[in-house]
Design a protein around this motif. Structure first.
Motif, mmCIF file in Angstrom:
data_model
loop_
_atom_site.group_PDB
_atom_site.id
_atom_site.type_symbol
_atom_site.label_atom_id
_atom_site.label_comp_id
_atom_site.label_asym_id
_atom_site.label_seq_id
_atom_site.Cartn_x
_atom_site.Cartn_y
_atom_site.Cartn_z
ATOM 1 N N SER A 38 16.148 -19.790 -8.719
ATOM 2 C CA SER A 38 17.082 -18.820 -8.138
ATOM 3 C C SER A 38 17.211 -19.102 -6.656
ATOM 4 O O SER A 38 16.239 -19.510 -6.005
ATOM 5 C CB SER A 38 16.567 -17.398 -8.347
ATOM 6 O OG SER A 38 17.278 -16.473 -7.543
ATOM 7 N N GLY A 39 18.395 -18.867 -6.134
ATOM 8 C CA GLY A 39 18.564 -18.988 -4.697
ATOM 9 C C GLY A 39 17.676 -18.039 -3.919
ATOM 10 O O GLY A 39 17.332 -18.303 -2.762
ATOM 11 N N THR A 40 17.251 -16.961 -4.581
ATOM 12 C CA THR A 40 16.350 -16.016 -3.908
ATOM 13 C C THR A 40 14.965 -16.615 -3.695
ATOM 14 O O THR A 40 14.158 -16.048 -2.954
ATOM 15 C CB THR A 40 16.206 -14.708 -4.705
ATOM 16 O OG1 THR A 40 15.592 -14.983 -5.967
ATOM 17 C CG2 THR A 40 17.548 -14.041 -4.921
ATOM 18 N N GLY A 41 14.692 -17.746 -4.335
ATOM 19 C CA GLY A 41 13.421 -18.434 -4.127
ATOM 20 C C GLY A 41 13.431 -19.359 -2.925
ATOM 21 O O GLY A 41 12.406 -19.974 -2.610
ATOM 22 N N SER A 91 21.823 -15.138 8.900
ATOM 23 C CA SER A 91 23.240 -15.210 8.558
ATOM 24 C C SER A 91 23.485 -15.274 7.053
ATOM 25 O O SER A 91 24.637 -15.217 6.611
ATOM 26 C CB SER A 91 23.882 -16.434 9.225
ATOM 27 O OG SER A 91 23.381 -17.646 8.663
ATOM 28 N N HIS A 92 22.417 -15.402 6.271
ATOM 29 C CA HIS A 92 22.565 -15.508 4.820
ATOM 30 C C HIS A 92 22.443 -14.137 4.173
ATOM 31 O O HIS A 92 21.626 -13.301 4.585
ATOM 32 C CB HIS A 92 21.516 -16.459 4.235
ATOM 33 C CG HIS A 92 21.863 -16.938 2.863
ATOM 34 N ND1 HIS A 92 21.688 -16.168 1.735
ATOM 35 C CD2 HIS A 92 22.392 -18.119 2.424
ATOM 36 C CE1 HIS A 92 22.080 -16.843 0.672
ATOM 37 N NE2 HIS A 92 22.514 -18.031 1.067
ATOM 38 N N GLY A 93 23.226 -13.923 3.130
ATOM 39 C CA GLY A 93 23.227 -12.630 2.460
ATOM 40 C C GLY A 93 21.885 -12.218 1.905
ATOM 41 O O GLY A 93 21.542 -11.031 1.884
ATOM 42 N N GLY A 121 17.415 -5.932 0.095
ATOM 43 C CA GLY A 121 16.107 -5.308 0.000
ATOM 44 C C GLY A 121 15.033 -6.299 -0.405
ATOM 45 O O GLY A 121 15.301 -7.283 -1.106
ATOM 46 N N SER A 122 13.820 -6.044 0.036
ATOM 47 C CA SER A 122 12.702 -6.951 -0.240
ATOM 48 C C SER A 122 12.110 -6.682 -1.615
ATOM 49 O O SER A 122 12.059 -5.531 -2.067
ATOM 50 C CB SER A 122 11.622 -6.796 0.831
ATOM 51 O OG SER A 122 12.130 -7.126 2.104
ATOM 52 N N MET A 123 11.643 -7.755 -2.271
ATOM 53 C CA MET A 123 11.021 -7.654 -3.592
ATOM 54 C C MET A 123 9.779 -8.532 -3.612
ATOM 55 O O MET A 123 9.826 -9.688 -3.186
ATOM 56 C CB MET A 123 11.986 -8.089 -4.690
ATOM 57 C CG MET A 123 13.275 -7.290 -4.754
ATOM 58 S SD MET A 123 14.460 -7.975 -5.943
ATOM 59 C CE MET A 123 13.687 -7.492 -7.493
ATOM 60 N N ALA A 124 8.681 -7.977 -4.113
ATOM 61 C CA ALA A 124 7.407 -8.700 -4.123
ATOM 62 C C ALA A 124 7.184 -9.498 -5.399
ATOM 63 O O ALA A 124 6.171 -10.183 -5.521
ATOM 64 C CB ALA A 124 6.247 -7.722 -3.933
ATOM 65 N N GLY A 125 8.137 -9.439 -6.337
ATOM 66 C CA GLY A 125 7.926 -10.088 -7.626
ATOM 67 C C GLY A 125 8.867 -11.223 -7.921
ATOM 68 O O GLY A 125 8.508 -12.397 -7.828
#
Length: 240
Positions: free
Chosen positions: A137-140, A149-151, A156-160
């Protein structure tokens, strides 16, 4: 059968996994739809002209049995797509973390990939031009998460979930290094957020389709290019 490429996709009964399996079948690969819901996996396999196997990535016995079944049917594996993953829902905010939720996420998104990859490695070594593709995932991406500057940096932050995908990215690199001598490529991909049950579980409404998200995996599995230890999207390389 000897000339056909054999591909197995985990979590392939719906969403991006089903789109990946359908796309690979359309490219002429002999596809195995792997799903923990045997009935839904079989239904998807019938729809796209594939075969099915019951496989729960969190269960040792299930994975071992699935590997044996693929070995008995085909004797090898050419493409392994580690797609199965879970979002984990909303109990992931730092400061209010449910540790059981985090463990469940990692059991599927990281340990499940290890479990499946280890079980199928003998079949991949027997394959031709074998490729392992891990759906990350791009979230990784640490780079994107720390770029103001990135969305992703303002969400919100996620710990998982994103943490599990960052760990999966490093796992991808380690397997790529270890398997380079076997000629097996190992890459991570960021399919982009798509309108699936997965995104719905996080309360996100999207227009991008599962087929659009699957395209980069299909290209990587079937194309002539053989990158390894890369993190890719349909727009090119994703920064680690």
């Amino acid at each position: 059968m000897a000339d056909e490429r054999i591909a197995l996709v985990t979590g392939a009964n719906k969403g991006i996994g089903a789109a990946i399996a359908e796309g690979l079948a359309a490219q002429g690969l002999s596809v195995v739809v792997a799903a923990r819901d045997a009935a839904r996996g079989a239904e998807t396999a019938r729809r796209i002209g594939a075969q099915a196997v019951m496989l729960d990535v969190t269960d040792d016995a299930s994975v071992t049995a699935a590997a044996k079944e693929v070995r008995d049917r085909f004797g090898r594996l050419d493409v392994l797509v580690n797609n199965a993953g879970i979002s984990g829902g909303r109990s992931q905010a730092p400061g209010a973390v449910d540790l059981g939720t985090i463990r469940t996420i990692f059991e599927t998104n990281l340990y499940g990939v290890i479990r499946v990859t280890e079980a199928f490695l003998p079949l991949l070594r027997a394959g031709t031009d074998a490729r392992i593709i891990n759906v990350s995932s791009g979230t990784g991406s640490l780079a994107w998460m720390t770029d103001p500057s990135h969305g992703f940096a303002v969400r919100g932050s996620m710990a998982g979930y994103p943490v599990s995908k960052t760990a999966l990215n490093m796992l991808t690199v380690q397997y790529a290094r270890a398997l380079s001598g076997d000629g097996i490529t190992v890459n991570a991909i960021a399919p982009g957020a798509c309108a699936t049950d997965f995104s719905a579980a996080l309360g996100i409404t999207l227009e991008r389709t599962a087929a659009q998200g699957a395209a980069v995996v299909i290209d990587l599995a079937t194309g002539t290019a053989r990158p390894t230890a890369s993190f890719l999207s349909d727009e090119g390389e994703v920064p680690w």
